[in-house]
Design a protein around this motif. Structure first.
Motif, PDB file in Angstrom:
ATOM      1  N   ASP A 201     118.205  82.899  -8.174  1.00  0.00           N
ATOM      2  CA  ASP A 201     119.083  81.718  -8.096  1.00  0.00           C
ATOM      3  C   ASP A 201     119.324  81.291  -6.638  1.00  0.00           C
ATOM      4  O   ASP A 201     120.058  80.348  -6.372  1.00  0.00           O
ATOM      5  N   PHE A 202     118.668  82.004  -5.697  1.00  0.00           N
ATOM      6  CA  PHE A 202     118.811  81.636  -4.281  1.00  0.00           C
ATOM      7  C   PHE A 202     117.470  81.343  -3.610  1.00  0.00           C
ATOM      8  O   PHE A 202     117.275  81.660  -2.444  1.00  0.00           O
TER       9      PHE A 202
ATOM     10  N   GLY B 236     116.136  78.239  -3.461  1.00  0.00           N
ATOM     11  CA  GLY B 236     116.072  76.794  -3.259  1.00  0.00           C
ATOM     12  C   GLY B 236     115.406  76.406  -1.944  1.00  0.00           C
ATOM     13  O   GLY B 236     114.886  75.293  -1.799  1.00  0.00           O
TER      14      GLY B 236
ATOM     15  N   ASP C  66     123.554  74.820  -3.900  1.00  0.00           N
ATOM     16  CA  ASP C  66     123.966  76.074  -4.541  1.00  0.00           C
ATOM     17  C   ASP C  66     122.922  77.171  -4.414  1.00  0.00           C
ATOM     18  O   ASP C  66     123.254  78.346  -4.292  1.00  0.00           O
ATOM     19  N   ASN C  67     121.642  76.744  -4.481  1.00  0.00           N
ATOM     20  CA  ASN C  67     120.564  77.741  -4.548  1.00  0.00           C
ATOM     21  C   ASN C  67     119.967  78.092  -3.179  1.00  0.00           C
ATOM     22  O   ASN C  67     118.844  78.565  -3.089  1.00  0.00           O
TER      23      ASN C  67
END
Ligand code: PA5
Length: 433
Positions: free
Chosen positions: A43-44, A46, A199-200
């Motif tokens: 989830d990180f 991005g 967020d990511n």
């Protein structure tokens, strides 16, 4: 378009090219997992496709905000810590003149707050700002980090008192989460121009988001060229790039192979003081990404030739668990030759007419050989010059190598659970509920 180069030939005395080549499939799997978002901490990720996803409109908005600030202010105070300032400072310092902050310059000079808890630093900063036309770029993803929160509370009072609440509002840009955090609430209530940290994207991978782009643009540098460089590196280290041509993959594999042979400390070395903060940014990137579960290469940095006169002895003859990665910049911005001197008391006439960089290069080559002879493997990253385009490449190169390296080490390269331990104790001592 030229790409920065990676030279791993100087590890040959320590590990074979075949050993590095053995990582080919692991690197490909790790890289694929980053691009497809199927690895740990997915989830990180991005930042992986970030350079190619940034639109013209977005850059135009950043530039417009920067232009308005530039017209209004002489000094920009960036308030943020860790991943919320190191990337911007690394890029700004790499591209600035060494003495820009001491003199009048075309674009605002950039200084930093919220990077420590020193009362003296804060008091001296306020004194410095008293007679300046300044603005603030406050950056915090969580919006609750103690150091920048304290600094911003003080500076917000000051700027409102000096310029009035209405003018102060136009001198402040906030960069924070889309929804949560104390900074988001303040920014909304006060009506500050606000940019969102995706967020990511975690703090240490955020330099190509507004976290880095806004201060870099206000400082007067070309964010389009920076992104162009990063985009080239994104393409050249893509999931379908062959191992041999994927310099981020080869760097990750080489470091990992050295680590397995007990080379536990990597020193990022520069021969140009403008790169000092690239070292600081890099230490956070690799240290927070790899240093967990009792694993990880310890990231250190050194500024040569200065540190050859301090750390040089240890590197040459201390415990043999070190390796070095040199960032070698080929081109200089200025030309300066060593003058002839009639008396020649200092015996330097043999260098008369030579450029200083000629001497710097020989210092680098001499040191490289000495350190290899002394048992220190060396990796070289070669950059044609310090410009936005090449610095952009360098940023993405290190980010990608760090993501791949974390997966090779079988850790989550995108969390930082260890950072909380000191905060817990500090808050207890401070009596925070
Ligand atoms: O990489 C990280 O997560 C940290 O270094 C953070 O960037 C740093 O603690 C600042 O956090 P924040 O942006 O939430 O204030």
């Amino acid at each position: 378009m030229e790409q920065i180069k990676l030279d791993i030939s100087n590890v040959d005395n320590f590990i074979s090219q075949a050993t590095i080549g053995d990582y080919k499939n692991q690197v490909a799997d790790a890289n694929k997992a980053l691009h497809e978002g199927t690895g740990t901490g997915n989830d990180f990720v991005g930042w992986v496709g970030l350079p190619s996803s940034i639109t013209d409109e977005y850059l135009a908005e950043v530039e417009e905000t920067a232009k308005k600030m530039q017209e209004n202010i002489d000094v920009l105070v960036v308030v943020g810590i860790g991943g919320s300032y190191l990337g911007a400072k690394a890029v700004i310092d790499s591209l600035s003149g060494s003495f820009d902050n001491f003199d009048k310059r075309e674009n605002p000079r950039v200084i930093y707050a919220g990077i420590n808890l020193s009362e003296d630093y804060m008091a001296e900063l306020r004194e410095f700002l008293k007679d300046k036309s300044y603005g603030i770029c406050v950056i915090s993803k969580s919006g609750t980090t103690t150091e920048p929160a304290i600094a911003f509370r003080i500076l917000k009072n000051d700027i409102e008192e000096k310029f009035g609440k209405k003018d102060a509002k136009n001198r402040i840009v906030a960069i924070t989460d889309a929804e949560k955090g104390a900074l988001k609430i303040v920014a909304d209530n006060e009506g500050y121009k606000t940019f969102v940290i995706p967020d990511n994207v975690g703090g240490r991978y955020s330099v190509l988001t507004p976290v880095g782009l806004i201060p870099i643009a206000i400082a007067g540098f070309d964010i389009r060229k920076l992104i162009e460089g990063a985009k080239l590196m994104e393409q050249n280290t893509s999931a379908d790039q062959e191992f041999e041509n994927n310099i981020a993959g080869v760097y990750a594999a080489t470091r990992n192979a050295l680590y397995k042979r007990n080379y536990k400390t990597e020193i990022l070395v520069n021969y140009n003081p403008k790169l000092q903060y690239v070292g600081e940014w890099w230490k956070q990137l690799f240290g927070e990404s790899e240093g967990k579960e009792n694993k990880g290469i310890f990231p250190a940095s050194a500024n040569f030739t200065s540190d050859l006169h301090s750390l040089g002895q240890y590197i040459q003859e201390g415990e043999r668990t070190l390796f070095e990665t040199i960032i070698s910049v080929k081109g200089t911005k200025h030309k300066l030759t060593i003058p002839e001197n009639k008396e020649d008391h200092d015996k330097l006439n043999y260098l008369a007419g030579k450029n200083i960089e000629f001497v710097n290069e020989k210092a680098m080559l001499g040191t490289l050989q000495a350190h290899i002879d002394g048992g220190v493997p060396n990796i070289i990253i070669e950059i044609p010059e310090l410009s936005e385009f090449y610095v952009g490449q360098l940023i993405y190169f290190f980010e990608k190598a760090c993501g791949i390296g974390g997966y090779l080490l079988e850790v989550n390269p995108f969390d930082q659970p260890g950072v909380e331990a000191y905060k817990k104790n500090m808050f207890k001592l401070l009596g925070k509920e």
